[in-house]
Scaffold this motif. Structure first.
Motif, PDB file in Angstrom:
ATOM      1  N   THR A  32      43.878  45.606  17.076  1.00 51.25           N
ATOM      2  CA  THR A  32      44.391  44.593  15.886  1.00 51.25           C
ATOM      3  C   THR A  32      45.145  43.412  16.653  1.00 51.25           C
ATOM      4  O   THR A  32      45.034  42.386  16.323  1.00 51.25           O
ATOM      5  CB  THR A  32      45.356  45.469  15.314  1.00 51.25           C
ATOM      6  N   LEU A  33      46.143  43.983  17.778  1.00 49.45           N
ATOM      7  CA  LEU A  33      46.987  42.926  18.338  1.00 49.45           C
ATOM      8  C   LEU A  33      46.156  42.006  19.202  1.00 49.45           C
ATOM      9  O   LEU A  33      46.435  40.549  19.225  1.00 49.45           O
ATOM     10  CB  LEU A  33      48.072  43.714  19.278  1.00 49.45           C
ATOM     11  N   GLU A  36      44.515  39.353  17.156  1.00 44.48           N
ATOM     12  CA  GLU A  36      45.311  38.613  16.304  1.00 44.48           C
ATOM     13  C   GLU A  36      45.899  37.605  17.202  1.00 44.48           C
ATOM     14  O   GLU A  36      46.101  36.304  17.009  1.00 44.48           O
ATOM     15  CB  GLU A  36      46.250  39.354  15.869  1.00 44.48           C
ATOM     16  N   GLN A  37      46.842  38.084  18.291  1.00 48.99           N
ATOM     17  CA  GLN A  37      47.572  37.142  19.067  1.00 48.99           C
ATOM     18  C   GLN A  37      47.003  37.196  20.584  1.00 48.99           C
ATOM     19  O   GLN A  37      47.704  36.305  21.240  1.00 48.99           O
ATOM     20  CB  GLN A  37      48.951  37.748  19.251  1.00 48.99           C
ATOM     21  N   THR A  42      50.115  39.673  24.092  1.00 52.17           N
ATOM     22  CA  THR A  42      50.526  41.165  23.335  1.00 52.17           C
ATOM     23  C   THR A  42      51.213  41.984  24.533  1.00 52.17           C
ATOM     24  O   THR A  42      50.848  42.075  25.583  1.00 52.17           O
ATOM     25  CB  THR A  42      49.390  41.738  23.020  1.00 52.17           C
ATOM     26  N   LEU A 120      36.571  41.952  14.985  1.00 55.85           N
ATOM     27  CA  LEU A 120      37.710  42.076  15.770  1.00 55.85           C
ATOM     28  C   LEU A 120      37.334  42.247  17.178  1.00 55.85           C
ATOM     29  O   LEU A 120      37.740  41.449  18.183  1.00 55.85           O
ATOM     30  CB  LEU A 120      38.775  43.094  15.038  1.00 55.85           C
ATOM     31  N   ARG A 123      36.056  38.989  18.668  1.00 54.02           N
ATOM     32  CA  ARG A 123      37.027  38.205  18.798  1.00 54.02           C
ATOM     33  C   ARG A 123      37.709  38.249  20.078  1.00 54.02           C
ATOM     34  O   ARG A 123      37.779  37.367  20.867  1.00 54.02           O
ATOM     35  CB  ARG A 123      38.068  38.273  17.642  1.00 54.02           C
ATOM     36  N   LYS A 187      38.178  32.946  12.072  1.00 55.41           N
ATOM     37  CA  LYS A 187      39.002  33.383  10.886  1.00 55.41           C
ATOM     38  C   LYS A 187      38.701  34.679  10.052  1.00 55.41           C
ATOM     39  O   LYS A 187      38.009  34.493   9.008  1.00 55.41           O
ATOM     40  CB  LYS A 187      39.074  32.132  10.083  1.00 55.41           C
ATOM     41  N   GLU A 189      39.704  36.779   8.337  1.00 47.22           N
ATOM     42  CA  GLU A 189      39.935  37.008   6.778  1.00 47.22           C
ATOM     43  C   GLU A 189      39.071  36.540   5.878  1.00 47.22           C
ATOM     44  O   GLU A 189      39.142  36.579   4.648  1.00 47.22           O
ATOM     45  CB  GLU A 189      41.522  36.970   6.389  1.00 47.22           C
TER      46      GLU A 189
ATOM     47  N   ALA B 133      44.464  31.122  14.877  1.00 50.10           N
ATOM     48  CA  ALA B 133      43.847  31.705  13.357  1.00 50.10           C
ATOM     49  C   ALA B 133      43.718  30.461  12.541  1.00 50.10           C
ATOM     50  O   ALA B 133      42.442  29.935  12.265  1.00 50.10           O
ATOM     51  CB  ALA B 133      45.055  32.701  13.045  1.00 50.10           C
TER      52      ALA B 133
END
Lengths: 211, 211
Positions: A32-33, A36-37, A42, A120, A123, A187, A189, B133
């Motif tokens: 997840t982290l 995302e970042q 992280t 994910l 990514r 992106k 989502e 993002a």
DNA sequence: CGATGTTAAGTGAGTCAGCACTCACCAAGG
DNA sequence: CCTTGGTGAGTGCTGACTCACTTAACATCG
């Protein structure tokens, strides 16, 4: 064929590896982290917090932060590219499709679903590729080596004699898939209706392939 | 139209901004280093060393490391997306192409050359997008907003009455361009013959557009 | 025109916060 | 009790950023 989602992939490799519940939580939190970042932004404190464990636990199984990243990418390299590709290929080849269109419909939607489900990890992988350089080349080579010789012959046998199909014939399909998949990867989502996209791709591409 | 290369872009914005020689060296060094190893893995010591200045100099003009990244991406956002797009559009529209094929040939090869010339900045941008993002969404929206309404009408007027062209008609072109450009972005030392690629794209795509 | 003040550009040793990683200690299950 | 999984305060280092100082360019003036 069971779709190989991140969850599936991760779950598989998690189940196989003798990782405790908490250590699995660490991997999930990292996925997840990192997605995302980014890996570099992280902190190990972030990881421990999201996983609901102490920082010490993070380091019980993994010797350093880098090893966590490797543990995440390993299924992608080890399972997805060769093993899952093999499994996929076996399944696919066994289906004996009635037409080129049917075969492509299966291939396209299955691979798009795969990317979607693994967005994910992909990514994270992409982030790494942009910093690593030849990771990309080796991944591409590996995918080609595994995928092409098994799948291409099955498709090529649908060729009309006057228009033999080659790998190059399918470039527009890759391209169109990219136009649908890239936004979702960049992106995560965003939503994507795979069946609809598959139909649209086939509509654009089949005339040229059958001509 | 003068191709807007990184060098051009960077040179332009460097010339405009009242940056000293050494401070321009800092930006150039950052472009190289960020594209190669990523923003987060580049230290200010790295930058100073490659630029051949002291670390203090790096901070004479830029208040922090982040501002250097912004200074690099700013031309891409400020020039490329709106201004250069406008200039490009103006040039393009003025050409009054004889056929759809001629217009597309110009557009495709010009934009591919643009990406190719700016591959380093684009690499850095991509890295950032994968961590930021919604940077992607806003960039895409901006590009669409500027580019589409100016270019699309010019192309659409070549439509056959029974087959009206829409933005969706050109998706295969984007897709094919991606298949040629992505490898070069991910591995910048790869070569790409833009004219040849353009020919191949047109060969695949024109039949469907003219039908 | 040298002398002198003024400002901007550049330097690099030094500071300090943040973060990866450790270790002495605990708890529980066999 | 020993092993395995877990803890979290502590540590040391790396790397972003600072600052007192030097150098250079150039006005300003006796």
């Amino acid at each position: 064929m069971q779709v190989n989602s991140v969850e599936t992939l991760l779950a598989n490799s998690l189940a196989q590896s003798a990782l405790s519940k908490k250590q699995q939580d660490v991997l999930k939190a990292c996925l997840t982290l990192f997605a995302e970042q980014g890996y570099d932004r992280t902190t190990t404190a972030d990881i421990a917090q999201l996983a609901g464990v102490s920082e010490g636990t993070v380091y019980k199984h993994f010797n350093n932060k880098r090893e966590i990243l490797d543990a995440l990418l390993e299924p992608l390299k080890a399972s997805v590219l060769p093993a899952v590709a093999d499994e996929f290929v076996a399944e696919t080849v066994n289906q004996h499709f009635a037409s080129l269109g049917a075969a492509l419909r299966f291939l396209i939607s299955d691979r798009m679903r795969f990317v979607l489900d693994n967005r994910l990890i992909i990514r994270v992988f992409l982030q790494e590729v942009l910093v690593n350089a030849d990771l990309f080349a080796s991944a591409l080579a590996m995918a080609k080596q595994r995928f092409v010789p098994a799948v291409l012959p099955m498709l090529v046998k649908f060729s009309q004699p006057q228009h033999p199909l080659t790998l190059e014939s399918f470039r527009p399909i890759f391209g169109l898939m990219l136009t649908y998949l890239l936004p979702v990867i960049l992106k995560p989502e965003l939503q994507l209706d795979v069946d609809q996209a598959t139909d649209q791709i086939l509509a654009k591409v089949m005339p040229a392939l059958e001509a």
